[in-house]
Design a protein around this motif. Structure first.
Motif, short mmCIF file in Angstrom:
data_model
loop_
_atom_site.label_atom_id
_atom_site.label_comp_id
_atom_site.label_asym_id
_atom_site.label_seq_id
_atom_site.Cartn_x
_atom_site.Cartn_y
_atom_site.Cartn_z
N MET A 1 0.85 -1.18 0.00
CA MET A 1 0.00 0.00 0.00
C MET A 1 0.89 1.24 0.00
SD MET A 1 -3.00 1.09 2.72
CE MET A 1 -4.08 -0.27 2.34
N GLU A 5 -2.30 5.94 -0.38
CA GLU A 5 -3.41 5.03 -0.09
C GLU A 5 -3.64 4.91 1.42
OE1 GLU A 5 -3.14 1.97 -3.90
OE2 GLU A 5 -1.86 1.63 -2.16
N LYS A 6 -2.55 4.84 2.19
CA LYS A 6 -2.68 4.77 3.65
C LYS A 6 -3.33 6.03 4.20
CE LYS A 6 1.75 2.77 4.07
NZ LYS A 6 3.01 2.69 4.81
N LYS A 8 -5.36 8.14 2.62
CA LYS A 8 -6.78 8.16 2.24
C LYS A 8 -7.60 7.22 3.10
CE LYS A 8 -6.15 9.71 -2.52
NZ LYS A 8 -6.23 9.35 -3.93
N GLU A 9 -7.03 6.08 3.47
CA GLU A 9 -7.72 5.13 4.33
C GLU A 9 -7.95 5.72 5.72
OE1 GLU A 9 -6.39 1.06 6.32
OE2 GLU A 9 -6.71 0.86 4.16
N VAL A 10 -6.94 6.36 6.28
CA VAL A 10 -7.08 6.98 7.61
C VAL A 10 -8.11 8.10 7.56
CG1 VAL A 10 -5.89 8.35 9.37
CG2 VAL A 10 -4.75 6.37 8.37
N ALA A 12 -10.65 8.41 5.52
CA ALA A 12 -11.99 7.84 5.32
C ALA A 12 -12.51 7.10 6.54
CB ALA A 12 -11.98 6.90 4.12
N ASN A 13 -11.63 6.37 7.23
CA ASN A 13 -12.09 5.50 8.31
C ASN A 13 -11.99 6.10 9.70
OD1 ASN A 13 -12.70 3.43 6.48
ND2 ASN A 13 -10.58 2.72 6.51
N HIS A 14 -11.14 7.09 9.90
CA HIS A 14 -10.94 7.65 11.24
C HIS A 14 -11.33 9.12 11.34
CE1 HIS A 14 -8.94 3.99 12.54
NE2 HIS A 14 -8.22 4.04 11.44
N GLU A 67 -0.98 7.09 12.35
CA GLU A 67 -1.18 5.90 11.51
C GLU A 67 -0.22 5.82 10.32
OE1 GLU A 67 -3.34 3.34 12.11
OE2 GLU A 67 -3.85 4.33 14.00
#
Length: 77
Positions: A1, A5-6, A8-10, A12-14, A67
């Motif tokens: 990843m 990408e990491k 964007k994930e944080v 979106a999710n946190h 993160e």
């Protein structure tokens, strides 16, 4: 990843769920790898809130750096 990408994930999710619960949000604009700086746009209630800079530092920056340690700073555009 990838780092992007990491990030964007944080976001979106946190980060987004916390900001959305107050009528705001933030979105990924770009990640500048040479300076390790993430650029985000504060949206909704966060876009015009007088405490947006505090939210950026205390919520967005802390979550992303915790993160994704490759990120060293978060700036608002």
């Amino acid at each position: 990843m990838t780092t992007e990408e990491k990030i964007k994930e944080v976001l979106a999710n946190h980060v987004s769920p916390a900001l959305q619960s107050h009528g705001g949000d933030c979105s990924f604009v770009k990640y500048d790898e040479p300076t390790a700086t993430l650029y985000v746009a504060m949206e909704g209630a966060c876009g015009s809130c007088p405490f947006a800079l505090e939210t950026l530092r205390m919520t967005v920056e802390q979550a992303v750096i915790a993160e994704v340690p490759e990120v060293k700073a978060v700036e608002r555009v």
